[in-house]
Write a protein that holds these residues in place. Structure first.
Motif, mmCIF file in Angstrom:
data_model
loop_
_atom_site.group_PDB
_atom_site.id
_atom_site.type_symbol
_atom_site.label_atom_id
_atom_site.label_comp_id
_atom_site.label_asym_id
_atom_site.label_seq_id
_atom_site.Cartn_x
_atom_site.Cartn_y
_atom_site.Cartn_z
ATOM 1 N N GLY A 13 26.810 43.212 45.352
ATOM 2 C CA GLY A 13 27.135 44.585 45.000
ATOM 3 C C GLY A 13 26.492 45.601 45.923
ATOM 4 O O GLY A 13 27.141 46.566 46.357
ATOM 5 N N ILE A 14 25.205 45.406 46.231
ATOM 6 C CA ILE A 14 24.532 46.347 47.134
ATOM 7 C C ILE A 14 25.124 46.260 48.538
ATOM 8 O O ILE A 14 25.273 47.271 49.233
ATOM 9 C CB ILE A 14 23.014 46.085 47.156
ATOM 10 N N SER A 15 25.479 45.049 48.960
ATOM 11 C CA SER A 15 26.093 44.891 50.280
ATOM 12 C C SER A 15 27.419 45.634 50.357
ATOM 13 O O SER A 15 27.695 46.343 51.335
ATOM 14 C CB SER A 15 26.290 43.399 50.579
ATOM 15 N N ALA A 16 28.245 45.501 49.314
ATOM 16 C CA ALA A 16 29.520 46.229 49.278
ATOM 17 C C ALA A 16 29.284 47.732 49.256
ATOM 18 O O ALA A 16 29.943 48.502 49.976
ATOM 19 C CB ALA A 16 30.326 45.799 48.054
ATOM 20 N N ALA A 17 28.335 48.166 48.433
ATOM 21 C CA ALA A 17 28.050 49.600 48.321
ATOM 22 C C ALA A 17 27.559 50.180 49.639
ATOM 23 O O ALA A 17 27.877 51.333 49.988
ATOM 24 C CB ALA A 17 27.018 49.827 47.218
ATOM 25 N N THR A 18 26.797 49.407 50.400
ATOM 26 C CA THR A 18 26.278 49.893 51.682
ATOM 27 C C THR A 18 27.407 50.212 52.645
ATOM 28 O O THR A 18 27.370 51.237 53.349
ATOM 29 C CB THR A 18 25.316 48.855 52.290
ATOM 30 N N GLN A 19 28.418 49.353 52.693
ATOM 31 C CA GLN A 19 29.552 49.631 53.587
ATOM 32 C C GLN A 19 30.247 50.926 53.188
ATOM 33 O O GLN A 19 30.596 51.749 54.044
ATOM 34 C CB GLN A 19 30.553 48.468 53.540
ATOM 35 N N LEU A 20 30.445 51.137 51.902
ATOM 36 C CA LEU A 20 31.130 52.341 51.429
ATOM 37 C C LEU A 20 30.263 53.584 51.609
ATOM 38 O O LEU A 20 30.764 54.656 51.967
ATOM 39 C CB LEU A 20 31.514 52.164 49.958
ATOM 40 N N ALA A 21 28.952 53.446 51.394
ATOM 41 C CA ALA A 21 28.058 54.586 51.589
ATOM 42 C C ALA A 21 28.030 55.002 53.049
ATOM 43 O O ALA A 21 28.011 56.206 53.373
ATOM 44 C CB ALA A 21 26.655 54.228 51.114
ATOM 45 N N ARG A 22 28.044 54.028 53.938
ATOM 46 C CA ARG A 22 28.014 54.344 55.362
ATOM 47 C C ARG A 22 29.356 54.908 55.841
ATOM 48 O O ARG A 22 29.422 55.488 56.931
ATOM 49 C CB ARG A 22 27.629 53.107 56.167
ATOM 50 N N ALA A 23 30.387 54.750 55.039
ATOM 51 C CA ALA A 23 31.669 55.406 55.332
ATOM 52 C C ALA A 23 31.745 56.775 54.656
ATOM 53 O O ALA A 23 32.813 57.382 54.591
ATOM 54 C CB ALA A 23 32.822 54.524 54.863
ATOM 55 N N ARG A 24 30.597 57.242 54.139
ATOM 56 C CA ARG A 24 30.468 58.568 53.522
ATOM 57 C C ARG A 24 31.347 58.727 52.280
ATOM 58 O O ARG A 24 31.817 59.822 51.976
ATOM 59 C CB ARG A 24 30.760 59.685 54.543
ATOM 60 N N ARG A 25 31.528 57.648 51.558
ATOM 61 C CA ARG A 25 32.306 57.696 50.333
ATOM 62 C C ARG A 25 31.393 57.917 49.129
ATOM 63 O O ARG A 25 30.243 57.466 49.092
ATOM 64 C CB ARG A 25 33.100 56.406 50.151
ATOM 65 N N ASN A 26 31.925 58.610 48.126
ATOM 66 C CA ASN A 26 31.206 58.923 46.906
ATOM 67 C C ASN A 26 31.339 57.733 45.950
ATOM 68 O O ASN A 26 32.439 57.449 45.461
ATOM 69 C CB ASN A 26 31.812 60.186 46.285
ATOM 70 N N ILE A 27 30.235 57.017 45.706
ATOM 71 C CA ILE A 27 30.331 55.764 44.973
ATOM 72 C C ILE A 27 29.320 55.701 43.834
ATOM 73 O O ILE A 27 28.298 56.393 43.836
ATOM 74 C CB ILE A 27 30.126 54.545 45.900
ATOM 75 N N LEU A 28 29.643 54.843 42.856
ATOM 76 C CA LEU A 28 28.766 54.566 41.732
ATOM 77 C C LEU A 28 28.503 53.071 41.687
ATOM 78 O O LEU A 28 29.439 52.264 41.765
ATOM 79 C CB LEU A 28 29.424 55.003 40.415
ATOM 80 N N VAL A 29 27.229 52.699 41.548
ATOM 81 C CA VAL A 29 26.849 51.299 41.343
ATOM 82 C C VAL A 29 26.301 51.172 39.930
ATOM 83 O O VAL A 29 25.416 51.937 39.531
ATOM 84 C CB VAL A 29 25.784 50.842 42.359
ATOM 85 N N VAL A 30 26.828 50.218 39.188
ATOM 86 C CA VAL A 30 26.376 49.962 37.817
ATOM 87 C C VAL A 30 25.793 48.559 37.769
ATOM 88 O O VAL A 30 26.483 47.586 38.089
ATOM 89 C CB VAL A 30 27.517 50.097 36.803
#
Length: 291
Positions: A13-30
């Motif tokens: 989950g953190i690995s997936a979130a890192t890719q999206l965060a680095r693409a400047r996307r607004n994301i939520l991790v639960v």
């Protein structure tokens, strides 16, 4: 409305979130807080972190992820999910959170054999993955006969240490499998198991105790949450348990939903989970761009 919601905040989950965060996307991790390897003291085989405490790897990765300003984190369970691409709703505690894409990094639950003394030693002296834990075992290794494919462990593990295959009531291996066991130097023990005691010693039904340096057993896995089924993702069965079907880009059979980590593959470890997560996060981002 988040660009993506990642259900699960462990390695994948953190690995997936890192890719999206680095693409400047607004994301939520639960994150519900139940890592599969929470019982293990060390994690092995992950590049650059061999021998690290599993929780320390996750804590450091989480801190690095939260440095990105577009990331929101919730420590909670996801108890329900509805919707479709560009309009998913997840029930998180008392709240309803909306996202355009979902990444399911749910992890799995292991159904352990019902042998007295085994559950207490799970992750410390009883394991399922030779590549993760075989090297550290000192002394002979025991393989518990639980399901027919337990013989796979019995053939593999002599590369790590002298190995005994406790047949434990399984049918006698056929001539070809007996030859494989002999060729690998695996000892076959026919007497059923009564319990596990001491460090990882096997107590047989006669009362005889066979000392072991460590044990390996098959488990049956299921995704640790029913979210994938609730959202219409196809679930597959394998000899190791159930997992979410994905394609090579980690897309599930439900549009807009991606899955990664142990819940989305028949065999997993930390390195595979991180790689899976990176692919799922990048794929979710590309789906947002090109939909």
């Amino acid at each position: 409305m988040f660009d993506a919601i990642i259900a699960g905040g462990s390695y994948a989950g953190i690995s997936a979130a890192t890719q999206l965060a680095r693409a400047r996307r607004n994301i939520l991790v639960v994150e519900g807080g139940k890592r599969r390897n929470r019982f293990a003291h060390e994690s092995h085989g992950f590049l650059g972190r061999d021998g690290s405490e599993p929780g320390a790897i996750v804590a450091e990765a989480r801190a690095q992820l939260l440095a990105y300003p577009t990331v929101t984190w919730r420590d909670a369970d996801v108890t329900g999910a509805t919707g479709k691409i560009d309009g998913f709703t997840l029930v998180v505690g008392d709240d309803r959170m909306e996202g355009r894409r979902l990444v399911l990094a749910l992890g799995v639950s292991d159904e352990l054999p019902t042998i007295p003394g085994l559950a207490e030693r799970w992750g410390t002296t009883v394991f399922h993955c030779p590549y993760c834990h075989g090297y550290e075992i000192e002394g002979p290794i025991g393989v518990l006969g639980i399901v027919p494919h337990s013989i796979h462990h019995a053939v593999m593990l002599p590369d790590w240490a002298p190995t005994t295959f406790f047949l434990n009531g399984l049918p006698m291996p056929d001539a070809a499998d007996l030859e494989r066991l002999r060729d690998r130097g695996t000892t076959l023990e026919l007497e059923p198991i009564a319990a596990i005691c001491g460090h990882s010693d096997v107590v047989l039904t006669s009362g005889r105790i066979v000392p072991m340096g460590g044990l390996f057993t098959a488990t049956r896995t299921t995704p640790s949450s029913p979210l994938a089924s609730q959202l219409g993702c196809m679930i597959e069965d394998s000899h190791t348990g159930q997992f979410i079907r994905t394609d090579s880009m980690k897309a599930t059979t439900a549009p807009g939903i991606f899955a990664c980590g142990d819940a989305a593959r028949a065999f997993g470890n930390v390195a595979f989970a991180v790689g899976d997560g990176a692919q799922a996060g990048a794929s979710a981002h590309q789906s947002l761009m090109f939909s």
